[in-house]
Design a protein around this motif. Structure first.
Motif, PDB file in Angstrom:
ATOM      1  N   HIS A 136       0.861  -1.187   0.000  1.00 24.43           N
ATOM      2  CA  HIS A 136       0.000   0.000   0.000  1.00 24.43           C
ATOM      3  C   HIS A 136       0.896   1.236   0.000  1.00 24.43           C
ATOM      4  O   HIS A 136       1.791   1.358   0.845  1.00 24.43           O
ATOM      5  CB  HIS A 136      -0.882  -0.008   1.254  1.00 24.43           C
ATOM      6  CG  HIS A 136      -2.098   0.853   1.141  1.00 24.43           C
ATOM      7  ND1 HIS A 136      -3.285   0.553   1.765  1.00 24.43           N
ATOM      8  CD2 HIS A 136      -2.330   2.021   0.486  1.00 24.43           C
ATOM      9  CE1 HIS A 136      -4.191   1.490   1.499  1.00 24.43           C
ATOM     10  NE2 HIS A 136      -3.628   2.387   0.727  1.00 24.43           N
ATOM     11  N   THR A 167      -3.255   8.950 -10.035  1.00 24.03           N
ATOM     12  CA  THR A 167      -4.424   8.449 -10.762  1.00 24.03           C
ATOM     13  C   THR A 167      -3.998   7.510 -11.888  1.00 24.03           C
ATOM     14  O   THR A 167      -4.571   6.435 -12.076  1.00 24.03           O
ATOM     15  CB  THR A 167      -5.235   9.627 -11.328  1.00 24.03           C
ATOM     16  OG1 THR A 167      -5.680  10.461 -10.250  1.00 24.03           O
ATOM     17  CG2 THR A 167      -6.457   9.134 -12.099  1.00 24.03           C
ATOM     18  N   ARG A 170      -2.207   4.279 -10.380  1.00 23.22           N
ATOM     19  CA  ARG A 170      -3.201   3.398  -9.746  1.00 23.22           C
ATOM     20  C   ARG A 170      -3.836   2.472 -10.776  1.00 23.22           C
ATOM     21  O   ARG A 170      -4.034   1.283 -10.521  1.00 23.22           O
ATOM     22  CB  ARG A 170      -4.265   4.253  -9.063  1.00 23.22           C
ATOM     23  CG  ARG A 170      -5.408   3.459  -8.432  1.00 23.22           C
ATOM     24  CD  ARG A 170      -6.310   4.394  -7.652  1.00 23.22           C
ATOM     25  NE  ARG A 170      -7.451   3.705  -7.092  1.00 23.22           N
ATOM     26  CZ  ARG A 170      -8.666   3.707  -7.609  1.00 23.22           C
ATOM     27  NH1 ARG A 170      -8.888   4.372  -8.747  1.00 23.22           N
ATOM     28  NH2 ARG A 170      -9.649   3.054  -7.034  1.00 23.22           N
ATOM     29  N   GLU A 171      -4.141   3.015 -11.937  1.00 20.79           N
ATOM     30  CA  GLU A 171      -4.752   2.176 -12.977  1.00 20.79           C
ATOM     31  C   GLU A 171      -3.741   1.155 -13.513  1.00 20.79           C
ATOM     32  O   GLU A 171      -4.097   0.010 -13.789  1.00 20.79           O
ATOM     33  CB  GLU A 171      -5.280   3.052 -14.111  1.00 20.79           C
ATOM     34  CG  GLU A 171      -6.112   2.316 -15.153  1.00 20.79           C
ATOM     35  CD  GLU A 171      -7.364   1.658 -14.591  1.00 20.79           C
ATOM     36  OE1 GLU A 171      -7.859   0.696 -15.221  1.00 20.79           O
ATOM     37  OE2 GLU A 171      -7.851   2.082 -13.514  1.00 20.79           O
ATOM     38  N   ARG A 174      -3.603  -1.775 -11.191  1.00 23.00           N
ATOM     39  CA  ARG A 174      -4.850  -2.491 -10.932  1.00 23.00           C
ATOM     40  C   ARG A 174      -4.652  -3.994 -11.108  1.00 23.00           C
ATOM     41  O   ARG A 174      -4.116  -4.450 -12.102  1.00 23.00           O
ATOM     42  CB  ARG A 174      -5.942  -1.997 -11.881  1.00 23.00           C
ATOM     43  CG  ARG A 174      -7.318  -2.611 -11.638  1.00 23.00           C
ATOM     44  CD  ARG A 174      -8.381  -1.781 -12.343  1.00 23.00           C
ATOM     45  NE  ARG A 174      -8.108  -1.650 -13.772  1.00 23.00           N
ATOM     46  CZ  ARG A 174      -8.563  -2.490 -14.707  1.00 23.00           C
ATOM     47  NH1 ARG A 174      -9.294  -3.539 -14.356  1.00 23.00           N
ATOM     48  NH2 ARG A 174      -8.288  -2.282 -15.971  1.00 23.00           N
ATOM     49  N   GLU A 179      -2.162  -1.235  -3.405  1.00 21.14           N
ATOM     50  CA  GLU A 179      -3.160  -0.178  -3.241  1.00 21.14           C
ATOM     51  C   GLU A 179      -2.488   1.194  -3.313  1.00 21.14           C
ATOM     52  O   GLU A 179      -1.366   1.373  -2.835  1.00 21.14           O
ATOM     53  CB  GLU A 179      -3.868  -0.308  -1.890  1.00 21.14           C
ATOM     54  CG  GLU A 179      -4.669  -1.585  -1.709  1.00 21.14           C
ATOM     55  CD  GLU A 179      -5.994  -1.553  -2.441  1.00 21.14           C
ATOM     56  OE1 GLU A 179      -6.369  -0.487  -2.977  1.00 21.14           O
ATOM     57  OE2 GLU A 179      -6.666  -2.607  -2.486  1.00 21.14           O
ATOM     58  N   ILE A 180      -3.193   2.155  -3.885  1.00 19.70           N
ATOM     59  CA  ILE A 180      -2.732   3.537  -3.950  1.00 19.70           C
ATOM     60  C   ILE A 180      -3.774   4.421  -3.271  1.00 19.70           C
ATOM     61  O   ILE A 180      -4.961   4.349  -3.596  1.00 19.70           O
ATOM     62  CB  ILE A 180      -2.538   4.015  -5.403  1.00 19.70           C
ATOM     63  CG1 ILE A 180      -1.452   3.189  -6.103  1.00 19.70           C
ATOM     64  CG2 ILE A 180      -2.213   5.502  -5.445  1.00 19.70           C
ATOM     65  CD1 ILE A 180      -0.047   3.493  -5.650  1.00 19.70           C
ATOM     66  N   SER A 181      -3.323   5.243  -2.325  1.00 17.21           N
ATOM     67  CA  SER A 181      -4.228   6.154  -1.635  1.00 17.21           C
ATOM     68  C   SER A 181      -3.615   7.548  -1.569  1.00 17.21           C
ATOM     69  O   SER A 181      -2.398   7.696  -1.469  1.00 17.21           O
ATOM     70  CB  SER A 181      -4.517   5.672  -0.209  1.00 17.21           C
ATOM     71  OG  SER A 181      -5.224   4.446  -0.205  1.00 17.21           O
ATOM     72  N   ARG A 221      -9.051   3.133   0.180  1.00 15.29           N
ATOM     73  CA  ARG A 221      -9.796   4.008  -0.724  1.00 15.29           C
ATOM     74  C   ARG A 221      -8.784   4.899  -1.406  1.00 15.29           C
ATOM     75  O   ARG A 221      -7.703   5.139  -0.860  1.00 15.29           O
ATOM     76  CB  ARG A 221     -10.847   4.829   0.031  1.00 15.29           C
ATOM     77  CG  ARG A 221     -10.276   5.764   1.065  1.00 15.29           C
ATOM     78  CD  ARG A 221     -11.352   6.415   1.927  1.00 15.29           C
ATOM     79  NE  ARG A 221     -11.989   5.454   2.783  1.00 15.29           N
ATOM     80  CZ  ARG A 221     -11.506   5.071   3.961  1.00 15.29           C
ATOM     81  NH1 ARG A 221     -10.349   5.558   4.394  1.00 15.29           N
ATOM     82  NH2 ARG A 221     -12.126   4.200   4.692  1.00 15.29           N
ATOM     83  N   PHE A 222      -9.134   5.394  -2.588  1.00 19.45           N
ATOM     84  CA  PHE A 222      -8.161   6.178  -3.342  1.00 19.45           C
ATOM     85  C   PHE A 222      -7.989   7.574  -2.754  1.00 19.45           C
ATOM     86  O   PHE A 222      -6.877   7.984  -2.425  1.00 19.45           O
ATOM     87  CB  PHE A 222      -8.571   6.269  -4.813  1.00 19.45           C
ATOM     88  CG  PHE A 222      -7.633   7.084  -5.676  1.00 19.45           C
ATOM     89  CD1 PHE A 222      -6.260   7.098  -5.433  1.00 19.45           C
ATOM     90  CD2 PHE A 222      -8.123   7.830  -6.727  1.00 19.45           C
ATOM     91  CE1 PHE A 222      -5.392   7.842  -6.220  1.00 19.45           C
ATOM     92  CE2 PHE A 222      -7.262   8.579  -7.527  1.00 19.45           C
ATOM     93  CZ  PHE A 222      -5.906   8.590  -7.274  1.00 19.45           C
ATOM     94  N   ILE A 223      -9.079   8.327  -2.592  1.00 20.31           N
ATOM     95  CA  ILE A 223      -8.971   9.713  -2.140  1.00 20.31           C
ATOM     96  C   ILE A 223      -9.728   9.905  -0.831  1.00 20.31           C
ATOM     97  O   ILE A 223     -10.894   9.517  -0.712  1.00 20.31           O
ATOM     98  CB  ILE A 223      -9.509  10.691  -3.196  1.00 20.31           C
ATOM     99  CG1 ILE A 223      -8.627  10.658  -4.449  1.00 20.31           C
ATOM    100  CG2 ILE A 223      -9.566  12.113  -2.638  1.00 20.31           C
ATOM    101  CD1 ILE A 223      -9.116  11.537  -5.572  1.00 20.31           C
TER     102      ILE A 223
END
Length: 275
Positions: A136, A167, A170-171, A174, A179-181, A221-223
């Motif tokens: 993470h 952004t 993160r893709e 996938r 995980e990216i937050s 969660r991302f943001i």
């Protein structure tokens, strides 16, 4: 926040962790059961913080603007702790004042630390996590990733850049298990923000941000925007005509040019950016 068992033995790296938000993240993470590596340009400060916070903590020299420094830091951390479970990109600097008075050194420092430092951390750590299929990466960005207060034009640009970068990455990650937050706080009561105004949002404490980090680990969660009402408010205003949006923004978002003129930030800005 997840239960303590969820964090037991987790290896966390916190950049810029000697003081401020980074220190609080390290402290709360250690209390929750993590083993924490504190990296900071102030190596003595990182070690003092680790000593003060107790068992399971270690301090290291880290300059996020230098590739060699970052690689050596990661080598030492993995040798001491094992594979990294969580990287917290916390290191950041901010110059405040009129755009045309911003020293070139300050501009370069903000880009080097706030943008390239984050990119470097992700690029070096994410592949190791992806190879293990778990990890993470959490970046302490800013509400300035969505807004741009007068007096913080370059700082806001760096935070917009970071959110855009995360952004895209993160893709790409996938399905990798990584995980990216991004944590986007309003003004936090730290030396970096000293003398700035909070606008319509309340002044946050470093503990608020640290709690958001642990919450993001427990439930990815991302943001995450803090305070929580800022996100829907910004999204809602984005649907309004520009003239109305401008008017509301001027009422809610602080003018940091004015705030900075009334505060002495010179000691921090010289130490952090040589400007």
């Amino acid at each position: 926040m997840g239960n303590k068992q969820q964090f037991d033995g987790m290896v966390m790296v916190v950049t810029g962790g000697a003081a401020g938000i980074g220190r609080q993240i390290a402290e709360q993470a250690a209390w929750s059961g993590c083993r924490v590596a504190i990296g900071d340009r102030d190596a003595d400060g990182a070690q003092r913080t680790a000593d003060e916070l107790g068992a399971g903590m270690r301090g290291y020299s880290l300059d996020v603007t230098d590739e060699t420094s970052y690689r050596e830091f990661l080598d030492k951390v993995t040798a001491d702790f094992g594979p990294i479970d969580v990287l917290v990109n916390n290191a950041g600097v901010m110059w405040v004042g009129p755009y045309n008075e911003e020293p070139e050194k300050a501009t370069e420092a903000m880009l080097a630390v706030n943008v390239l430092g984050v990119i470097r951390g992700v690029r070096l750590v994410a592949p190791m996590m992806a190879e293990r299929g778990v990890g993470h990466i959490i970046t302490i960005a800013s509400a300035a990733s969505k807004l741009a207060p007068p007096g913080e034009a370059t700082y806001a640009a760096t935070k917009h850049a970071v959110l855009g970068y995360l952004t895209g990455v993160r893709e790409e990650l996938r399905g990798s298990g990584v995980e990216i937050s991004a944590i986007l706080p309003a003004v936090v009561d730290t030396e970096l923000a000293r003398g700035t105004a909070t606008g319509a949002a309340k002044m946050l404490s470093p503990d608020d941000v640290a709690q958001a980090v642990l919450d993001a680990i427990a439930k990815p969660r991302f943001i995450t925007m803090i305070p929580g009402y800022v996100g829907p408010l910004v999204a809602g205003m984005g649907l309004l005509p520009q003239s109305i949006r401008d008017l509301l923004m001027r009422q809610m978002v602080p003018n940091q040019v004015k705030a900075a003129a009334e505060a002495d930030r010179s000691a921090y800005q010289k130490r952090a950016m040589g400007a």
